[in-house]
Design a protein around this motif. Structure first.
Motif, PDB file in Angstrom:
ATOM      1  N   HIS A   1       0.806  -1.220   0.000  1.00 39.02           N
ATOM      2  CA  HIS A   1       0.000   0.000   0.000  1.00 39.02           C
ATOM      3  C   HIS A   1       0.836   1.265   0.000  1.00 39.02           C
ATOM      4  N   SER A   2       2.183   1.149  -0.012  1.00 39.79           N
ATOM      5  CA  SER A   2       3.040   2.338  -0.010  1.00 39.79           C
ATOM      6  C   SER A   2       3.464   2.682  -1.440  1.00 39.79           C
ATOM      7  N   PRO A   3       3.425   3.962  -1.809  1.00 42.87           N
ATOM      8  CA  PRO A   3       3.874   4.361  -3.149  1.00 42.87           C
ATOM      9  C   PRO A   3       5.382   4.132  -3.308  1.00 42.87           C
ATOM     10  N   ALA A   4       5.808   3.983  -4.535  1.00 37.10           N
ATOM     11  CA  ALA A   4       7.235   3.823  -4.818  1.00 37.10           C
ATOM     12  C   ALA A   4       7.992   5.045  -4.328  1.00 37.10           C
ATOM     13  N   GLY A   5       9.155   4.811  -3.724  1.00 34.03           N
ATOM     14  CA  GLY A   5       9.962   5.901  -3.214  1.00 34.03           C
ATOM     15  C   GLY A   5       9.672   6.245  -1.773  1.00 34.03           C
ATOM     16  N   GLU A   6       8.591   5.708  -1.203  1.00 30.80           N
ATOM     17  CA  GLU A   6       8.250   5.977   0.194  1.00 30.80           C
ATOM     18  C   GLU A   6       8.884   4.917   1.096  1.00 30.80           C
ATOM     19  N   SER A   7       8.688   5.073   2.382  1.00 25.99           N
ATOM     20  CA  SER A   7       9.295   4.163   3.359  1.00 25.99           C
ATOM     21  C   SER A   7       8.217   3.511   4.223  1.00 25.99           C
ATOM     22  N   VAL A   8       8.524   2.298   4.666  1.00 28.97           N
ATOM     23  CA  VAL A   8       7.717   1.612   5.690  1.00 28.97           C
ATOM     24  C   VAL A   8       8.566   1.584   6.954  1.00 28.97           C
ATOM     25  N   ARG A   9       8.001   2.096   8.043  1.00 35.13           N
ATOM     26  CA  ARG A   9       8.761   2.226   9.287  1.00 35.13           C
ATOM     27  C   ARG A   9       8.300   1.161  10.284  1.00 35.13           C
ATOM     28  N   ILE A  10       9.261   0.420  10.793  1.00 33.80           N
ATOM     29  CA  ILE A  10       8.979  -0.624  11.793  1.00 33.80           C
ATOM     30  C   ILE A  10       9.697  -0.221  13.075  1.00 33.80           C
ATOM     31  N   ALA A  11       8.968  -0.193  14.184  1.00 31.93           N
ATOM     32  CA  ALA A  11       9.557   0.220  15.458  1.00 31.93           C
ATOM     33  C   ALA A  11       9.039  -0.683  16.567  1.00 31.93           C
ATOM     34  N   THR A  12       9.886  -0.865  17.577  1.00 33.15           N
ATOM     35  CA  THR A  12       9.472  -1.638  18.768  1.00 33.15           C
ATOM     36  C   THR A  12       9.559  -0.731  19.984  1.00 33.15           C
ATOM     37  N   SER A  13       8.759  -1.000  20.968  1.00 32.45           N
ATOM     38  CA  SER A  13       8.777  -0.256  22.225  1.00 32.45           C
ATOM     39  C   SER A  13       8.289  -1.176  23.331  1.00 32.45           C
ATOM     40  N   HIS A  14       8.605  -0.808  24.588  1.00 33.83           N
ATOM     41  CA  HIS A  14       8.270  -1.655  25.732  1.00 33.83           C
ATOM     42  C   HIS A  14       7.845  -0.754  26.882  1.00 33.83           C
ATOM     43  N   ALA A  15       6.787  -1.098  27.529  1.00 29.94           N
ATOM     44  CA  ALA A  15       6.334  -0.332  28.690  1.00 29.94           C
ATOM     45  C   ALA A  15       5.266  -1.119  29.437  1.00 29.94           C
ATOM     46  N   ASN A  16       5.347  -1.041  30.779  1.00 34.93           N
ATOM     47  CA  ASN A  16       4.316  -1.629  31.641  1.00 34.93           C
ATOM     48  C   ASN A  16       4.070  -3.107  31.341  1.00 34.93           C
ATOM     49  N   GLY A  17       5.169  -3.827  31.143  1.00 33.52           N
ATOM     50  CA  GLY A  17       5.036  -5.269  30.939  1.00 33.52           C
ATOM     51  C   GLY A  17       4.498  -5.663  29.581  1.00 33.52           C
ATOM     52  N   ARG A  18       4.417  -4.726  28.660  1.00 38.86           N
ATOM     53  CA  ARG A  18       3.908  -5.020  27.322  1.00 38.86           C
ATOM     54  C   ARG A  18       4.944  -4.612  26.284  1.00 38.86           C
ATOM     55  N   THR A  19       4.902  -5.263  25.146  1.00 37.58           N
ATOM     56  CA  THR A  19       5.762  -4.881  24.026  1.00 37.58           C
ATOM     57  C   THR A  19       4.853  -4.479  22.864  1.00 37.58           C
ATOM     58  N   ARG A  20       5.333  -3.497  22.115  1.00 36.26           N
ATOM     59  CA  ARG A  20       4.533  -3.022  20.980  1.00 36.26           C
ATOM     60  C   ARG A  20       5.413  -2.956  19.739  1.00 36.26           C
ATOM     61  N   ILE A  21       4.849  -3.395  18.634  1.00 34.48           N
ATOM     62  CA  ILE A  21       5.529  -3.328  17.340  1.00 34.48           C
ATOM     63  C   ILE A  21       4.623  -2.536  16.415  1.00 34.48           C
ATOM     64  N   SER A  22       5.152  -1.445  15.894  1.00 39.61           N
ATOM     65  CA  SER A  22       4.349  -0.621  14.988  1.00 39.61           C
ATOM     66  C   SER A  22       4.886  -0.739  13.573  1.00 39.61           C
ATOM     67  N   VAL A  23       3.996  -0.874  12.622  1.00 37.30           N
ATOM     68  CA  VAL A  23       4.345  -0.934  11.200  1.00 37.30           C
ATOM     69  C   VAL A  23       3.559   0.177  10.511  1.00 37.30           C
ATOM     70  N   GLN A  24       4.289   1.207  10.069  1.00 34.23           N
ATOM     71  CA  GLN A  24       3.628   2.383   9.489  1.00 34.23           C
ATOM     72  C   GLN A  24       3.965   2.496   8.007  1.00 34.23           C
ATOM     73  N   ASP A  25       2.933   2.613   7.195  1.00 36.74           N
ATOM     74  CA  ASP A  25       3.160   2.776   5.753  1.00 36.74           C
ATOM     75  C   ASP A  25       2.857   4.210   5.345  1.00 36.74           C
ATOM     76  N   ALA A  26       3.054   4.485   4.051  1.00 40.39           N
ATOM     77  CA  ALA A  26       2.814   5.832   3.516  1.00 40.39           C
ATOM     78  C   ALA A  26       1.729   5.801   2.450  1.00 40.39           C
ATOM     79  N   GLY A  27       0.810   4.839   2.620  1.00 36.05           N
ATOM     80  CA  GLY A  27      -0.266   4.692   1.634  1.00 36.05           C
ATOM     81  C   GLY A  27      -1.416   5.650   1.882  1.00 36.05           C
TER      82      GLY A  27
END
Length: 493
Positions: free
Chosen positions: A383-409
């Protein structure tokens, strides 16, 4: 051989009869006591009146009483009899049946204190006074002669009151009680039948339900709110069953359709394939096409198996500690080629555990978790246009882990927000085509839930969207295991 089970109608009838019998017997006991008391009061009143009349006759004939005896003064009512006339000291002046002072009731002292005294007679005493063991009553009536001397008249009732009262009780029991119980049984049977009629109608309606009539509903007219509520709950349950049944039908139809596509491609290419005249380039093209279609079939089957495991609530077969950042790196590496083909960059930002400076660890099946991330990444790349980026990030807080995947669509259209994770839902991509099979996000959500987590999606400004995976950390899971073990350990707590 099955044991006999009484019907609800029969049980209700028996309960009605038991309650009626208890109430009827209580009323009968009260009526019998009232009848017994009023009957004896009537006898005593009659005795008093007779005694007063006889005493009047005896008063006038007192001087010649010893000569004429008591027979001439006997009341016309033969159910009563004069027993004796005694003087003020209790001595018998005249008597019938040779009664004496031993069996006559003792006089009150002093002699003139009571004008009337009633006495109960029964058993041996009644036999000696009356010649029969009656249960009856007698009166000792005090009067004075014209000369002022005190006399006592003993007058007895000759009716067996106990037998009369028992006869009354037996008549009521035999005629009244049996008749009332029979009437109550018939009425209870009819009322119970009316009460269970809606249940029987609901049962008959339920018999007509089958897989060919899952859209049918139970419709029983009843003025009773309990029956209406039961009917509503059953129909709501049928609606849920129908919804699940329709979903299974759609799933099977979609599976058949998607399986048919690669098979049709392979069949068509094989029918036109001429191996004897094919060039090396055509052979390679045919081979690559077969491999692509087989990989597609394999991916679809694997996805279906994953969804089936999630639907059945199957426990994870392999549970191990998985370093989250390593998992993200592997998923990104697996999607590198596809992202390069789409001219999309994959950018990662990995966060270590804030307390130990180590990678966060989750507990689960590493293959399934990697599949979840790969599906999210492929969806973002598509869903991302050519030339754009997909950003993947991890974070941790309060006994939980989160993985975010953000597109530019273009983001998730509003009409897809609430069903983006449903199976076979295909959101148009950046080029306007749907792409994919509509299973990737459904599989990702199923895997997250199997690991005790979930996935949320949010649109971003000015464009794009972000999928956020929330999972419990392994340390948190171990703490829960330790806490549960402590609660069940013998002697603990």
């Amino acid at each position: 051989m099955s044991a006999y089970k009484a019907t609800l109608r029969l049980k209700l009838t028996l309960w009605f009869l038991v309650i009626f019998a208890v109430v009827f017997l209580a009323l009968l006991a009260a009526v019998w006591q009232m009848h017994r008391r009023t009957g004896r009061e009537a006898i005593e009143t009659h005795l008093e009146g007779l005694a007063e009349g006889v005493a009047g006759d005896l008063r006038d004939a007192d001087a010649r009483l010893g000569a004429v005896g008591l027979v001439p003064f006997q009341p016309v009512d033969r159910t009563f009899a004069i027993l004796a006339v005694r003087d003020g000291s209790g001595g018998v002046i005249a008597s019938r049946w040779r009664v004496d002072t031993e069996v006559l009731p003792a006089l009150d002292a002093p002699a003139n204190t009571r004008r009337i005294a009633f006495h109960r007679l029964s058993g041996e005493r009644a036999s000696r006074l009356l010649g029969r063991p009656l249960e009856t009553v007698m009166i000792t009536y005090r009067y004075r002669t014209p000369a002022g001397e005190v006399r006592y008249l003993d007058l007895a009732n000759l009716t067996d009151l106990g037998a009369a009262e028992s006869a009354f009780l037996y008549d009521v029991l035999l005629v009244g009680a049996l008749g009332a119980l029979l009437a109550a049984a018939v009425a209870s049977w009819v009322i119970a039948g009316r009460a269970v009629t809606p249940l029987r109608q609901i049962g008959e309606a339920a018999k007509r339900l089958d897989p060919d009539h899952v859209q049918d509903r139970i419709a029983v007219e009843s003025p009773d709110p309990e029956v209406e509520r039961l009917q509503t709950e059953l129909n709501e349950a049928l609606s849920r069953i129908e919804e699940g049944y329709r979903a299974q039908e759609r799933f099977i139809s979609n599976v058949a359709h998607d399986l048919k596509t690669p098979i049709s491609v392979m069949l068509a290419e094989s029918q036109v394939w001429k191996p004897r005249t094919a060039s090396r380039e055509e052979i390679n093209d045919y081979r690559e096409s077969m491999i692509d279609e087989m990989q597609r079939l394999g991916g679809m089957v694997e996805g279906f198996l994953t969804l089936a495991r999630a639907d059945q609530g199957e426990a994870l077969a392999r549970m191990t500690d998985v370093a989250l950042n390593d998992l993200v790196v592997e998923a990104v590496s697996e999607c590198d080629i596809e992202a390069a083909r789409q001219h999309v960059r994959l950018l990662t930002r990995l966060e270590a555990n804030e307390s130990r400076g180590e990678d966060a660890v989750v507990r689960g099946d590493p293959d399934l978790l990697r599949t979840m991330l790969v599906n999210l990444l492929r969806n973002a790349v598509r869903h991302s246009p050519a030339g754009e980026s997909v950003r993947i990030a991890t974070s941790h807080a309060n006994g939980r882990t989160r993985i975010s995947v953000q597109d530019a669509g273009p983001g998730v259209p509003e009409e897809f927000r609430h069903r983006i994770f449903d199976r076979f839902v295909q959101v148009p991509g950046n080029d306007g085509s749907a792409g994919g099979m509509g299973l990737g996000l459904a599989i990702a959500m199923s895997v997250a839930r199997m690991h005790g987590g979930g996935i949320e999606v949010h649109n971003c400004r000015p464009h794009g969207c972000v999928f956020v995976v929330d999972l419990p950390r392994a340390a948190e899971e171990e703490a829960k295991d330790d806490e549960a073990a402590g609660e069940t350990r013998p002697g603990s707590g």
